[in-house]
Scaffold this active site. Structure first.
Site, mmCIF file in Angstrom:
data_model
loop_
_atom_site.group_PDB
_atom_site.id
_atom_site.type_symbol
_atom_site.label_atom_id
_atom_site.label_comp_id
_atom_site.label_asym_id
_atom_site.label_seq_id
_atom_site.Cartn_x
_atom_site.Cartn_y
_atom_site.Cartn_z
ATOM 1 N N LYS A 135 0.879 -1.171 0.000
ATOM 2 C CA LYS A 135 0.000 0.000 0.000
ATOM 3 C C LYS A 135 0.914 1.217 0.000
ATOM 4 O O LYS A 135 1.798 1.334 0.851
ATOM 5 C CB LYS A 135 -0.871 0.017 1.254
ATOM 6 C CG LYS A 135 -1.997 -0.991 1.211
ATOM 7 C CD LYS A 135 -2.950 -0.790 2.378
ATOM 8 C CE LYS A 135 -4.185 -1.642 2.206
ATOM 9 N NZ LYS A 135 -3.896 -3.076 2.043
ATOM 10 N N ASP B 190 -1.726 -2.260 -3.996
ATOM 11 C CA ASP B 190 -3.141 -2.186 -3.625
ATOM 12 C C ASP B 190 -3.681 -0.808 -3.989
ATOM 13 O O ASP B 190 -2.934 0.169 -4.010
ATOM 14 C CB ASP B 190 -3.306 -2.353 -2.111
ATOM 15 C CG ASP B 190 -3.116 -3.795 -1.655
ATOM 16 O OD1 ASP B 190 -2.983 -4.687 -2.511
ATOM 17 O OD2 ASP B 190 -3.118 -4.015 -0.428
ATOM 18 N N ARG C 106 -5.054 -5.919 -11.278
ATOM 19 C CA ARG C 106 -5.905 -6.790 -10.444
ATOM 20 C C ARG C 106 -7.247 -6.065 -10.346
ATOM 21 O O ARG C 106 -7.327 -5.000 -9.728
ATOM 22 C CB ARG C 106 -5.310 -6.956 -9.046
ATOM 23 C CG ARG C 106 -6.253 -7.689 -8.080
ATOM 24 C CD ARG C 106 -5.981 -7.374 -6.613
ATOM 25 N NE ARG C 106 -4.604 -7.585 -6.235
ATOM 26 C CZ ARG C 106 -4.004 -6.923 -5.236
ATOM 27 N NH1 ARG C 106 -4.657 -6.026 -4.518
ATOM 28 N NH2 ARG C 106 -2.740 -7.143 -4.955
ATOM 29 N N LYS D 130 -13.771 -5.174 -6.828
ATOM 30 C CA LYS D 130 -14.956 -4.306 -6.758
ATOM 31 C C LYS D 130 -14.617 -2.983 -6.073
ATOM 32 O O LYS D 130 -15.087 -1.930 -6.467
ATOM 33 C CB LYS D 130 -16.065 -5.009 -5.965
ATOM 34 C CG LYS D 130 -16.775 -6.097 -6.747
ATOM 35 C CD LYS D 130 -17.909 -6.685 -5.920
ATOM 36 C CE LYS D 130 -18.592 -7.801 -6.683
ATOM 37 N NZ LYS D 130 -19.517 -8.573 -5.830
ATOM 38 N N LYS E 228 -25.218 -3.270 -6.063
ATOM 39 C CA LYS E 228 -24.483 -4.488 -6.407
ATOM 40 C C LYS E 228 -24.523 -4.757 -7.906
ATOM 41 O O LYS E 228 -23.526 -5.134 -8.516
ATOM 42 C CB LYS E 228 -25.118 -5.692 -5.685
ATOM 43 C CG LYS E 228 -24.486 -5.994 -4.349
ATOM 44 C CD LYS E 228 -25.085 -7.278 -3.750
ATOM 45 C CE LYS E 228 -24.464 -7.593 -2.410
ATOM 46 N NZ LYS E 228 -23.241 -8.328 -2.413
ATOM 47 N N THR F 270 -11.877 -11.463 -6.875
ATOM 48 C CA THR F 270 -13.288 -11.504 -6.457
ATOM 49 C C THR F 270 -13.657 -12.911 -6.019
ATOM 50 O O THR F 270 -13.043 -13.879 -6.481
ATOM 51 C CB THR F 270 -14.215 -11.055 -7.604
ATOM 52 O OG1 THR F 270 -15.575 -11.127 -7.166
ATOM 53 C CG2 THR F 270 -14.062 -11.905 -8.859
HETATM 54 C C1 LIG Z 1 -6.966 -10.704 -3.877
HETATM 55 C C2 LIG Z 1 -7.776 -9.496 -3.542
HETATM 56 C C3 LIG Z 1 -7.164 -8.271 -3.441
HETATM 57 C C4 LIG Z 1 -7.913 -7.134 -3.159
HETATM 58 N N1 LIG Z 1 -7.305 -5.917 -3.180
HETATM 59 C C5 LIG Z 1 -8.058 -4.807 -3.010
HETATM 60 C C6 LIG Z 1 -7.494 -3.511 -3.165
HETATM 61 O O1 LIG Z 1 -6.309 -3.342 -3.447
HETATM 62 N N2 LIG Z 1 -8.297 -2.443 -2.971
HETATM 63 C C7 LIG Z 1 -9.641 -2.576 -2.666
HETATM 64 O O2 LIG Z 1 -10.333 -1.566 -2.541
HETATM 65 N N3 LIG Z 1 -10.190 -3.790 -2.519
HETATM 66 C C8 LIG Z 1 -9.451 -4.904 -2.670
HETATM 67 N N4 LIG Z 1 -10.024 -6.129 -2.534
HETATM 68 C C9 LIG Z 1 -11.389 -6.248 -1.936
HETATM 69 C C10 LIG Z 1 -12.482 -6.109 -2.963
HETATM 70 O O3 LIG Z 1 -12.547 -4.787 -3.430
HETATM 71 C C11 LIG Z 1 -13.838 -6.510 -2.357
HETATM 72 O O4 LIG Z 1 -14.123 -5.656 -1.292
HETATM 73 C C12 LIG Z 1 -13.899 -7.938 -1.864
HETATM 74 O O5 LIG Z 1 -13.234 -8.803 -2.735
HETATM 75 C C13 LIG Z 1 -15.370 -8.416 -1.780
HETATM 76 O O6 LIG Z 1 -15.982 -8.363 -3.033
HETATM 77 P P1 LIG Z 1 -16.329 -9.654 -3.934
HETATM 78 O O7 LIG Z 1 -15.975 -9.313 -5.329
HETATM 79 O O8 LIG Z 1 -15.677 -10.861 -3.390
HETATM 80 O O9 LIG Z 1 -17.909 -9.738 -3.925
HETATM 81 P P2 LIG Z 1 -18.977 -9.854 -2.763
HETATM 82 O O10 LIG Z 1 -20.286 -9.533 -3.399
HETATM 83 O O11 LIG Z 1 -18.574 -9.088 -1.560
HETATM 84 O O12 LIG Z 1 -18.931 -11.396 -2.421
HETATM 85 C C14 LIG Z 1 -19.349 -12.425 -3.281
HETATM 86 C C15 LIG Z 1 -19.381 -13.724 -2.486
HETATM 87 O O13 LIG Z 1 -18.060 -14.035 -2.033
HETATM 88 C C16 LIG Z 1 -18.058 -14.484 -0.696
HETATM 89 N N5 LIG Z 1 -17.389 -13.454 0.141
HETATM 90 C C17 LIG Z 1 -17.027 -12.214 -0.231
HETATM 91 N N6 LIG Z 1 -16.420 -11.551 0.755
HETATM 92 C C18 LIG Z 1 -16.404 -12.404 1.788
HETATM 93 C C19 LIG Z 1 -15.934 -12.299 3.099
HETATM 94 N N7 LIG Z 1 -15.336 -11.183 3.561
HETATM 95 N N8 LIG Z 1 -16.071 -13.376 3.891
HETATM 96 C C20 LIG Z 1 -16.669 -14.510 3.457
HETATM 97 N N9 LIG Z 1 -17.161 -14.656 2.213
HETATM 98 C C21 LIG Z 1 -17.023 -13.624 1.405
HETATM 99 C C22 LIG Z 1 -19.514 -14.659 -0.343
HETATM 100 O O14 LIG Z 1 -19.907 -15.938 -0.716
HETATM 101 C C23 LIG Z 1 -20.200 -13.635 -1.217
HETATM 102 O O15 LIG Z 1 -21.544 -13.934 -1.453
HETATM 103 C C24 LIG Z 1 -9.305 -7.262 -2.876
HETATM 104 C C25 LIG Z 1 -9.929 -8.496 -2.995
HETATM 105 C C26 LIG Z 1 -9.194 -9.603 -3.332
HETATM 106 C C27 LIG Z 1 -9.911 -10.922 -3.470
#
Ligand SMILES: Cc1cc2nc3c(=O)[nH]c(=O)nc-3n(C[C@H](O)[C@H](O)[C@H](O)COP(=O)(O)OP(=O)(O)OC[C@H]3O[C@@H](n4cnc5c(N)ncnc54)[C@H](O)[C@@H]3O)c2cc1C
Length: 303
Positions: free
Chosen positions: A96, A130, A180, A183, A197, A222
């Site tokens: 970061k 990040d 990368r 969301k 969403k 994701t």
């Molecule tokens: C490898 C990686 C790096 C990332 N880096 C950044 C970054 O640099 N900056 C940034 O702003 N964001 C980052 N994020 C976070 C990202 O922006 C989302 O906030 C996060 O991934 C949740 O969104 P989702 O796409 O998984 O969808 P969601 O709609 O949140 O989740 C979809 C499904 O995934 C599962 N799930 C999701 N989150 C969780 C949880 N916390 N616990 C348990 N199950 C869960 C559930 O089954 C859910 O229904 C990163 C995420 C990942 C995976």
């Protein structure tokens, strides 16, 4: 509502102190955080590697406001890259820029970034950056642009929820950026970010298609089944094989899906957070999924 309370909790230093000083809370955090020490993260990375999954080591901590904290983060990242290389792990590091002094002393941040990128390159370890909240996005894009010119292997996280993102990516296109796509994890105002969403998913899919056309080696960070299915389909349509892109997950989340993707020949990498500053990270994960809050509270009361 729960979401807003958790975002407030993430920003409350008093609550942070109370929770992080509680040993039971520290243990409960281990589902999502590898541990306090670099060795814990390296162990987690080795275990992931043994299951055919790569890792991304992330030293927890953000918004570092003093240069001694910055020095500590830089030293930890340098140690991490050396250890990854020495142990022959399939792992990147993710940094970061706010940990490297971005908001305190930008010149120092540039020098620190150059130092980490140079050191990592020398031992053959890749670096990811990040993306943090919207106040830091323009400068982070600028620093990435400079870094990626000298170190094209560098990967930048890009947030699909931000309205500006399609234009930002267009501007980066000549660099053939490694991205990368995520969301976006920060609470942003409606003027700057999609809130629904469905809208965020639609923009994520649009950007996925864009990355297959203009990016190099895209990564999709994701856990969303619909978006993962879309990326798999879009890859086929773009004539890309599973070796041309990767899926990235957060530590402790959707291990079933990680396994299924690996079994189907996909590249998977898991983001492994470590360090003592786990509180803001954990509260963001709970805000995404209040079920995690229940898990955490149950662990706190020993049930
Ligand atoms: C490898 C990686 C790096 C990332 N880096 C950044 C970054 O640099 N900056 C940034 O702003 N964001 C980052 N994020 C976070 C990202 O922006 C989302 O906030 C996060 O991934 C949740 O969104 P989702 O796409 O998984 O969808 P969601 O709609 O949140 O989740 C979809 C499904 O995934 C599962 N799930 C999701 N989150 C969780 C949880 N916390 N616990 C348990 N199950 C869960 C559930 O089954 C859910 O229904 C990163 C995420 C990942 C995976």
């Amino acid at each position: 509502m729960v979401n807003r309370v958790l975002m407030w909790a993430a920003a409350s230093p008093r609550l942070q102190r109370q929770v992080t000083e509680n040993p039971v809370a520290r243990r409960a955090a281990h589902r999502f955080v590898a541990g306090a020490r670099l060795e814990d993260a390296l162990e987690a990375a080795a275990e992931l590697n043994s299951r055919g999954i790569g890792s991304i080591l992330d030293l927890l901590g953000e918004g570092v406001e003093d240069l001694s904290g910055v020095g500590h983060a830089v030293a930890e990242y340098e140690e991490a890259t050396q250890a990854i290389a020495a142990q022959g792990l399939d792992s990147t590091i993710s940094i970061k820029l706010s940990q490297l002094g971005q908001t305190v002393d930008r010149d120092a941040c540039v020098a620190n970034l150059g130092r980490i990128l140079g050191g990592a390159k020398a031992v053959g370890v890749r670096v990811e950056i990040d993306m943090e909240d919207s106040t830091l996005v323009p400068d982070t894009l600028e620093l990435f642009r400079e870094a990626a010119t000298a170190h094209p292997q560098t990967r930048l996280a890009i947030q699909a929820m931000l309205r500006r993102t399609p234009l930002d990516l267009e501007a980066l296109a000549p660099l053939k950026p490694r991205v990368r796509l995520v969301k976006g994890a920060y609470a942003e105002p409606v003027e700057l970010a999609q809130q629904g969403k469905g809208e965020i998913r639609a923009q994520f899919k649009f950007l996925t298609d864009w990355l297959f056309r203009h990016g190099v080696d895209p990564a999709f960070g994701t856990h969303d089944d619909e978006l993962i299915a879309h990326a798999r389909k879009a890859a086929v349509q773009a004539g890309k094989g599973p070796e041309d892109f990767e899926f990235q997950f957060l530590y402790g989340i959707r291990r079933d899906l990680q396994r299924e993707l690996v079994d189907n020949g996909h590249r998977v990498r898991v983001y492994v957070p470590f360090g003592s500053a786990w509180y803001p990270y954990l509260t963001r994960r709970m805000a995404e999924r209040p079920a995690n809050l229940l898990f955490f509270l149950r662990a706190l009361v020993g049930r």
